[in-house]
Scaffold this motif. Structure first.
Motif, PDB file in Angstrom:
ATOM      1  N   UNK A 172       0.763  -1.347   0.252  1.00  0.00           N
ATOM      2  CA  UNK A 172      -0.161   0.040   0.098  1.00  0.00           C
ATOM      3  C   UNK A 172       0.877   1.165  -0.121  1.00  0.00           C
ATOM      4  N   UNK A 173       1.883   1.157   1.075  1.00  0.00           N
ATOM      5  CA  UNK A 173       2.775   2.422   0.944  1.00  0.00           C
ATOM      6  C   UNK A 173       3.639   2.659  -0.163  1.00  0.00           C
ATOM      7  N   UNK A 174       4.214   1.416  -1.006  1.00  0.00           N
ATOM      8  CA  UNK A 174       4.927   1.329  -2.071  1.00  0.00           C
ATOM      9  C   UNK A 174       4.045   1.958  -2.962  1.00  0.00           C
ATOM     10  N   UNK A 175       2.706   1.434  -3.240  1.00  0.00           N
ATOM     11  CA  UNK A 175       1.953   2.306  -4.252  1.00  0.00           C
ATOM     12  C   UNK A 175       1.841   3.506  -4.231  1.00  0.00           C
ATOM     13  N   UNK A 176       1.882   4.137  -2.856  1.00  0.00           N
ATOM     14  CA  UNK A 176       1.915   5.678  -2.595  1.00  0.00           C
ATOM     15  C   UNK A 176       2.978   6.398  -3.210  1.00  0.00           C
ATOM     16  N   UNK A 177       4.286   5.732  -2.962  1.00  0.00           N
ATOM     17  CA  UNK A 177       5.339   6.351  -3.417  1.00  0.00           C
ATOM     18  C   UNK A 177       5.527   6.405  -4.922  1.00  0.00           C
ATOM     19  N   UNK A 179       3.017   6.244  -7.028  1.00  0.00           N
ATOM     20  CA  UNK A 179       1.845   7.249  -7.238  1.00  0.00           C
ATOM     21  C   UNK A 179       2.562   8.665  -7.481  1.00  0.00           C
ATOM     22  N   UNK A 180       3.275   8.961  -6.390  1.00  0.00           N
ATOM     23  CA  UNK A 180       3.897  10.289  -6.287  1.00  0.00           C
ATOM     24  C   UNK A 180       4.775  10.675  -7.173  1.00  0.00           C
ATOM     25  N   UNK A 181       5.726   9.466  -7.609  1.00  0.00           N
ATOM     26  CA  UNK A 181       6.717   9.601  -8.554  1.00  0.00           C
ATOM     27  C   UNK A 181       6.028   9.621  -9.960  1.00  0.00           C
ATOM     28  N   UNK A 186      -2.459   4.984  -8.291  1.00  0.00           N
ATOM     29  CA  UNK A 186      -2.072   3.480  -8.497  1.00  0.00           C
ATOM     30  C   UNK A 186      -2.209   2.699  -7.353  1.00  0.00           C
ATOM     31  N   UNK A 187      -2.966   1.542  -7.324  1.00  0.00           N
ATOM     32  CA  UNK A 187      -2.957   0.599  -6.303  1.00  0.00           C
ATOM     33  C   UNK A 187      -1.645  -0.328  -6.371  1.00  0.00           C
ATOM     34  N   UNK A 204      11.278  -0.630 -10.356  1.00  0.00           N
ATOM     35  CA  UNK A 204      12.156  -0.116  -9.244  1.00  0.00           C
ATOM     36  C   UNK A 204      11.334  -0.238  -7.834  1.00  0.00           C
ATOM     37  N   UNK A 205      10.253   0.099  -8.080  1.00  0.00           N
ATOM     38  CA  UNK A 205       9.351   0.230  -6.625  1.00  0.00           C
ATOM     39  C   UNK A 205       9.118  -1.127  -6.237  1.00  0.00           C
ATOM     40  N   UNK A 206       8.833  -2.210  -7.052  1.00  0.00           N
ATOM     41  CA  UNK A 206       8.699  -3.582  -6.674  1.00  0.00           C
ATOM     42  C   UNK A 206       9.769  -4.109  -5.892  1.00  0.00           C
ATOM     43  N   UNK A 207      11.010  -3.991  -6.869  1.00  0.00           N
ATOM     44  CA  UNK A 207      12.138  -4.531  -6.193  1.00  0.00           C
ATOM     45  C   UNK A 207      12.638  -3.993  -4.797  1.00  0.00           C
TER      46      UNK A 207
END
Length: 288
Positions: A172-177, A179-181, A186-187, A204-207
């Protein structure tokens, strides 16, 4: 046992019947805005179920620091009105039968211990990956809650600087980061889908997410050296999750010179039913 089982969550309240053949007749309703409405909903469900079942008790899984013996839910959660009063006695007065309370992640761990992925294990860690990171600790087949009920609160672990495992390991918090970038909302599931499709930003965010979870699992493994680390939460449905986490944990084992440490990662067996099943198990074990 013949029980009404309840799982209180921030967005919904799940319920079901737990009897000789296990869990049945499950349902849910949107978490009410007040305790009065919550009690009314639960009372209606209890009375409907009682028409067809000889209910012996009510077993509840709840968020927060649950003092099972005292019947009080401490701490904070997305359901603020359930905290810091004798809710166990109040609900026993409502239902007219014994009530048990336990933390939701601890209930899930008990479900896996007695009937799920850890039936043959002695020491396990159960990690729930959701809006934060929670979990449960089982030592010698007993739930370890800790002196201040912080046993299993893995999300407070600092992984990188001041950033915690809950911040860096939550989809959830990964998706927030992301989305900001990215500049659009996005969920977590969408970020994973885009990563699978090859989008570099999503990858990048998933890794980063998987790396943070792997660091947390490594830290917990060298601290507890459990038989199993069981992974729960919505993300555990991904078939590639366990192999990817296992590879990254093995990388850190070699990098930090911890060869000889075996980390066995497995997905949870019960998925969304784990809290309800575990609540019933806690009721049974607490009555012995």
């Amino acid at each position: 046992m013949s029980l009404l089982v309840i799982d209180i969550g921030g967005s919904s309240v799940k319920y079901g019947y737990y009897g000789q053949d296990g869990l049945a007749d499950t349902g849910s309703f949107i978490t009410p805005d007040s305790y009065a409405v919550m009690k009314s909903e639960l009372s209606d469900i209890f009375m409907r179920m009682k028409k067809h079942k000889d209910l012996e008790g009510v077993a509840i899984s709840a968020p927060g620091a649950v003092e099972s013996t005292l019947g009080i839910i401490g701490g904070l959660s997305a359901v603020p009105y359930i905290h810091n009063f004798d809710i166990k006695k109040d609900l026993e007065d409502l239902f007219g039968v014994p009530v048990s309370l336990e933390n939701d992640a601890n209930c899930a761990a008990l479900a896996e211990l007695y009937e799920g992925a850890a039936k043959e294990s002695e020491n396990i860690l159960f990690m729930v990956i959701g809006s934060g990171i929670g979990g449960g600790v089982i030592l010698n087949r007993k739930l370890h809650k800790g002196r201040n009920l912080f046993g299993g609160e893995f999300g407070y672990m600092m992984i990188q600087g001041e950033d915690t495992l809950s911040k860096l390991g939550s989809p959830v918090q990964m998706a927030e980061r992301y989305s900001l970038e990215k500049g659009e909302s996005s969920e977590g599931s969408e970020v994973f889908r885009r990563a699978d499709a090859g989008e570099e930003l999503a990858k990048k965010h998933v890794e980063n997410l998987l790396d943070s979870l792997s660091r947390g699992i490594f830290n917990l493994s060298v601290a507890f050296n459990p038989d199993l680390v069981i992974i729960g939460g919505g993300l555990s449905k991904r078939e590639d999750l366990i192999p990817r986490l296992q590879d990254k944990v093995e990388f850190y084992i070699k990098k930090r010179g911890a060869e000889g440490l075996e980390v066995n990662l497995v997905p949870c067996a019960f998925r969304s039913d784990a809290n309800l099943i575990g609540a019933a198990i806690h009721f049974r074990e607490s009555r012995k």
